[in-house]
Write a protein that holds these residues in place. Structure first.
Motif, mmCIF file in Angstrom:
data_model
loop_
_atom_site.group_PDB
_atom_site.id
_atom_site.type_symbol
_atom_site.label_atom_id
_atom_site.label_comp_id
_atom_site.label_asym_id
_atom_site.label_seq_id
_atom_site.Cartn_x
_atom_site.Cartn_y
_atom_site.Cartn_z
ATOM 1 N N VAL A 1 11.077 1.187 3.417
ATOM 2 C CA VAL A 1 10.003 0.316 2.907
ATOM 3 C C VAL A 1 10.588 -0.805 2.055
ATOM 4 C CG1 VAL A 1 8.017 0.226 1.348
ATOM 5 C CG2 VAL A 1 8.210 2.072 3.023
ATOM 6 N N LEU A 2 11.534 -0.466 1.187
ATOM 7 C CA LEU A 2 12.120 -1.476 0.313
ATOM 8 C C LEU A 2 12.998 -2.454 1.082
ATOM 9 C CD1 LEU A 2 13.017 0.609 -2.858
ATOM 10 C CD2 LEU A 2 11.232 -1.126 -2.637
ATOM 11 N N ALA A 3 13.652 -1.969 2.148
ATOM 12 C CA ALA A 3 14.432 -2.886 2.976
ATOM 13 C C ALA A 3 13.519 -3.922 3.615
ATOM 14 C CB ALA A 3 15.198 -2.108 4.041
ATOM 15 N N ARG A 4 12.361 -3.489 4.100
ATOM 16 C CA ARG A 4 11.411 -4.434 4.691
ATOM 17 C C ARG A 4 10.833 -5.363 3.621
ATOM 18 N NH1 ARG A 4 7.195 -0.907 7.850
ATOM 19 N NH2 ARG A 4 6.548 -2.926 8.717
ATOM 20 N N THR A 5 10.604 -4.826 2.426
ATOM 21 C CA THR A 5 10.125 -5.668 1.330
ATOM 22 C C THR A 5 11.160 -6.721 0.976
ATOM 23 O OG1 THR A 5 8.902 -3.761 0.446
ATOM 24 C CG2 THR A 5 9.175 -5.654 -0.997
ATOM 25 N N ARG A 6 12.429 -6.347 0.989
ATOM 26 C CA ARG A 6 13.504 -7.304 0.661
ATOM 27 C C ARG A 6 13.526 -8.452 1.674
ATOM 28 N NH1 ARG A 6 18.412 -6.796 -2.537
ATOM 29 N NH2 ARG A 6 18.895 -8.959 -3.064
ATOM 30 N N LEU A 7 13.210 -8.157 2.938
ATOM 31 C CA LEU A 7 13.127 -9.226 3.933
ATOM 32 C C LEU A 7 12.027 -10.220 3.565
ATOM 33 C CD1 LEU A 7 13.565 -7.248 7.287
ATOM 34 C CD2 LEU A 7 15.196 -8.837 6.241
ATOM 35 N N ALA A 8 10.907 -9.702 3.053
ATOM 36 C CA ALA A 8 9.826 -10.601 2.635
ATOM 37 C C ALA A 8 10.226 -11.411 1.418
ATOM 38 C CB ALA A 8 8.562 -9.789 2.339
ATOM 39 N N PHE A 9 11.097 -10.833 0.564
ATOM 40 C CA PHE A 9 11.544 -11.546 -0.632
ATOM 41 C C PHE A 9 12.442 -12.732 -0.296
ATOM 42 C CE2 PHE A 9 11.324 -7.562 -3.559
ATOM 43 C CZ PHE A 9 9.946 -7.697 -3.627
ATOM 44 N N HIS A 10 13.135 -12.680 0.834
ATOM 45 C CA HIS A 10 14.029 -13.777 1.177
ATOM 46 C C HIS A 10 13.227 -14.848 1.917
ATOM 47 C CE1 HIS A 10 17.918 -15.614 1.993
ATOM 48 N NE2 HIS A 10 17.382 -15.979 3.137
ATOM 49 N N PRO A 11 13.311 -16.138 1.560
ATOM 50 C CA PRO A 11 14.271 -16.725 0.628
ATOM 51 C C PRO A 11 13.747 -16.902 -0.811
ATOM 52 C CG PRO A 11 13.198 -18.446 1.843
ATOM 53 C CD PRO A 11 12.580 -17.161 2.318
ATOM 54 N N LEU A 12 12.779 -16.047 -1.219
ATOM 55 C CA LEU A 12 12.288 -16.148 -2.589
ATOM 56 C C LEU A 12 13.400 -15.948 -3.606
ATOM 57 C CD1 LEU A 12 9.613 -15.658 -0.943
ATOM 58 C CD2 LEU A 12 8.745 -14.525 -2.983
ATOM 59 N N ASP A 13 14.429 -15.166 -3.230
ATOM 60 C CA ASP A 13 15.554 -14.952 -4.142
ATOM 61 C C ASP A 13 16.128 -16.274 -4.642
ATOM 62 O OD1 ASP A 13 15.431 -12.223 -4.011
ATOM 63 O OD2 ASP A 13 17.111 -11.984 -2.641
ATOM 64 N N GLU A 14 16.175 -17.269 -3.747
ATOM 65 C CA GLU A 14 16.794 -18.548 -4.095
ATOM 66 C C GLU A 14 15.772 -19.636 -4.404
ATOM 67 O OE1 GLU A 14 19.897 -18.754 -4.601
ATOM 68 O OE2 GLU A 14 20.475 -16.812 -3.793
ATOM 69 N N GLN A 15 14.621 -19.602 -3.750
ATOM 70 C CA GLN A 15 13.655 -20.689 -3.873
ATOM 71 C C GLN A 15 12.708 -20.531 -5.062
ATOM 72 O OE1 GLN A 15 11.604 -21.077 -0.144
ATOM 73 N NE2 GLN A 15 13.408 -21.845 0.945
ATOM 74 N N THR A 16 12.571 -19.325 -5.570
ATOM 75 C CA THR A 16 11.665 -19.081 -6.688
ATOM 76 C C THR A 16 12.399 -18.255 -7.749
ATOM 77 O OG1 THR A 16 10.770 -16.920 -6.030
ATOM 78 C CG2 THR A 16 9.840 -18.863 -4.949
ATOM 79 N N ARG A 17 11.695 -17.952 -8.818
ATOM 80 C CA ARG A 17 12.255 -17.117 -9.871
ATOM 81 C C ARG A 17 11.675 -15.707 -9.788
ATOM 82 N NH1 ARG A 17 11.187 -17.828 -14.690
ATOM 83 N NH2 ARG A 17 13.226 -17.341 -15.577
ATOM 84 N N LEU A 18 11.413 -15.247 -8.564
ATOM 85 C CA LEU A 18 10.752 -13.956 -8.370
ATOM 86 C C LEU A 18 11.410 -12.848 -9.185
ATOM 87 C CD1 LEU A 18 8.867 -11.939 -6.914
ATOM 88 C CD2 LEU A 18 10.559 -11.831 -5.086
ATOM 89 N N ARG B 1 0.837 -1.203 0.000
ATOM 90 C CA ARG B 1 0.000 0.000 0.000
ATOM 91 C C ARG B 1 0.871 1.252 0.000
ATOM 92 N NH1 ARG B 1 -3.324 -3.031 3.491
ATOM 93 N NH2 ARG B 1 -2.370 -2.096 5.344
ATOM 94 N N MET B 2 1.903 1.250 0.831
ATOM 95 C CA MET B 2 2.816 2.400 0.888
ATOM 96 C C MET B 2 3.529 2.589 -0.447
ATOM 97 S SD MET B 2 4.432 1.938 4.706
ATOM 98 C CE MET B 2 5.423 3.426 4.595
ATOM 99 N N ARG B 3 3.918 1.489 -1.066
ATOM 100 C CA ARG B 3 4.615 1.593 -2.346
ATOM 101 C C ARG B 3 3.710 2.192 -3.421
ATOM 102 N NH1 ARG B 3 8.224 -3.622 -3.673
ATOM 103 N NH2 ARG B 3 8.542 -2.284 -5.493
ATOM 104 N N ARG B 4 2.454 1.800 -3.437
ATOM 105 C CA ARG B 4 1.540 2.379 -4.425
ATOM 106 C C ARG B 4 1.440 3.887 -4.249
ATOM 107 N NH1 ARG B 4 -0.893 -2.592 -3.118
ATOM 108 N NH2 ARG B 4 -1.109 -3.957 -4.958
#
Length: 222
Positions: free
Chosen positions: A150-167, A84-87
């Protein structure tokens, strides 16, 4: 050290820890040892505690009584709030902004990474730079600082998607297109697609979080 010096040291330590989180150098749930980290950053333990307080206020770390300070692990509600904040921030920057020197510098760095056949983690770095570059369009250092957190917190949500998915691979071509259109000063074209872009990214992250939560529940003995 004077109070002003302590404050400056605390701000510097907070910024360095924020940078490490944003670049996936610190991972969700990782314990931040006070003694070792203060020595590594070259600050007093009091300054580091002030930095922890600032980061806790941003939702980047959590304090657990009698256990210490840990890097936060965002849940689904947190992810929804972040998007929501990013939008608000990014669509507003695309609507009201222009191609500032800060945006050009950030976007050109993203382009260099994206053109270099990067690893998943480096794709994440390029993604981070791309989205900060969008916020730089607003020509507001204050908004860019907010977006950095905001992006730092988003990056935390992305991990471990960086390795486990093709996000990040899934969004790499769109990030290349976004960078190219912004550097060509075609902000309306990017704004026209950006809402759908964020919606798809949010859905992808939430699907992964929901799947991880279900897996954890299934692992609990009956």
């Amino acid at each position: 050290m004077s109070a002003a010096g302590e404050g400056s040291a605390a701000a510097g330590a907070a910024e360095e820890l924020r940078r490490r989180i944003a670049s996936a150098g610190l991972l969700p749930g990782e314990r931040l040892g006070e003694v070792a980290l203060a020595a590594e950053l070259g600050v007093s333990r009091n300054s580091l505690r002030e930095a922890f307080t600032a980061l806790a206020g941003e939702g980047l770390v959590v304090r657990r009584p009698h256990r210490g300070v840990f890097v936060a692990a965002p849940d689904a509600d947190t992810v929804r709030g972040l998007y929501r904040m990013r939008r608000i921030l990014q669509l507003g920057a695309l609507e009201q902004g222009w191609l500032t020197p800060a945006a050009v510098a950030r976007l050109e760095r993203a382009a260099e990474i994206l053109d270099d056949d990067p690893s998943p983690r480096r794709l994440g770095d390029a993604n981070h730079l791309t989205h900060l570059g969008i916020t730089d369009l607003a020509a507001s250092p204050e908004l860019t600082r907010v977006m950095s957190s905001v992006l730092a917190r988003t990056r935390l949500a992305f991990h471990p998607l960086d390795e486990q998915t093709r996000l990040h691979a899934l969004f790499a071509d769109r990030n290349r297109w976004i960078v190219a259109r912004l550097l060509a000063e075609d902000l309306p074209a990017v704004r026209a697609m950006f809402g759908d872009y964020l919606e798809e990214a949010e859905a992808f992250v939430l699907q992964h979080l929901d799947g991880s939560a279900a897996a954890q529940v299934s692992d609990v003995p009956a």
